[in-house]
Enzyme design. Sequence first.
Site, PDB file in Angstrom:
ATOM      1  N   LYS A   1      34.897  29.956  45.698  1.00 18.09           N
ATOM      2  CA  LYS A   1      34.774  29.792  44.248  1.00 18.09           C
ATOM      3  C   LYS A   1      35.116  28.340  43.911  1.00 18.09           C
ATOM      4  CE  LYS A   1      35.846  33.068  40.615  1.00 18.09           C
ATOM      5  NZ  LYS A   1      36.893  33.958  40.120  1.00 18.09           N
TER       6      LYS A   1
HETATM    7  C1  E4P Z   1      36.024  35.633  37.288  1.00 17.09           C
HETATM    8  O1  E4P Z   1      35.682  35.485  38.426  1.00 17.09           O
HETATM    9  C2  E4P Z   1      37.383  35.499  36.769  1.00 17.09           C
HETATM   10  O2  E4P Z   1      38.292  35.880  37.781  1.00 17.09           O
HETATM   11  C3  E4P Z   1      37.674  36.410  35.603  1.00 17.09           C
HETATM   12  O3  E4P Z   1      36.558  37.212  35.286  1.00 17.09           O
HETATM   13  C4  E4P Z   1      38.301  35.747  34.449  1.00 17.09           C
HETATM   14  O4  E4P Z   1      38.562  36.711  33.463  1.00 17.09           O
HETATM   15  P1  E4P Z   1      39.573  36.449  32.244  1.00 17.09           P
HETATM   16  O5  E4P Z   1      38.888  35.529  31.278  1.00 17.09           O
HETATM   17  O6  E4P Z   1      39.800  37.806  31.653  1.00 17.09           O
HETATM   18  O7  E4P Z   1      40.811  35.823  32.832  1.00 17.09           O
END
Ligand code: E4P
Length: 214
Positions: free
Chosen positions: A83
Site C-alpha cells: 500500500k
Molecule cells: C483502506 O484501505 C483504509 O484502511 C480504510 O478503509 C480507511 O478507513 P477510515 O477512513 O474509516 O479510517
Amino acid sequence: MKIFIDTAEVKAIREYADIGIVDGVTTNPSLIAQSGRKFEDVVKEICQIVDGPISAEAISTVAEEMIPEAYRLAEIHRNIVVKIPMTAEGLKTVKAVSASGIKTNVTLVFSASQALLAAKAGATYVSPFVGRLDDISQEGMGLIQEIVDIYANYQFETQLLVASIRNPLHFVDAARMGAHAATVPPAVLGQLLRHPLTDLGVEKFLKDWATVPK
Ligand code: E4P
C-alpha cells in the site's frame, strides 16, 4: 465484487473468513497500531488466515526509501500488496516496483485525477476513501462513479477498491457502480449479513416446526 475486510484484528478476520465471505484484507498504520501488535507478526498471521490479497502499508515518504521498503514488504508473503500513499514520491515508487511484478494499492485517494494518475503509474488497486470525503461534506460515492467512468474510457487494468466504507449503503452503491472490490470494517460486514426480518422468520419457522407432530 470482491470483499476485503478492513482490519488488523485477527479474531475478526478469522470470524468472517470462516463464514467464507472474505476475499482479501486491508490494513493501514492506524489499524496496526490499534491491534497493539508488531507489524510483521500481525501481517504474517493474517496471511495464514486468508489466501488472497493482503495490503500492508509502506511508511517511507521518499521514493528512494519507499522502493526498498516495498520490496521488503513484498517478501513477507506472496499475497502481499504494498500500500503506497497517493503522493508524487508514491507514484514514482508504484512505477518502479510494478515493473518488477510487485502488486500495489495506491491509498488515500480523494479525487478522480489522483485515481487516473495512479492507474497510469501501473497500480494494481486504487483506494478512494469515501467515508472521509462524506466527513467533509463531499459525496464520496460520487467520486466512485467518476473513477468507474474514467477507467472504462481507457480500459485500465487497475482495480477500483472502495475504501473508508462506513455503512451498508456505501457497499451496495459500490456494487451497483461496478467497483471491483470494497474493503469493509468488521462491524459493517456484520450489518451486511443481518436483516431483522430474517431473524424473525427463522424464529417463527422454528416455533411452528415445534408444533409439527413427530
Ligand atoms: C483502506 O484501505 C483504509 O484502511 C480504510 O478503509 C480507511 O478507513 P477510515 O477512513 O474509516 O479510517
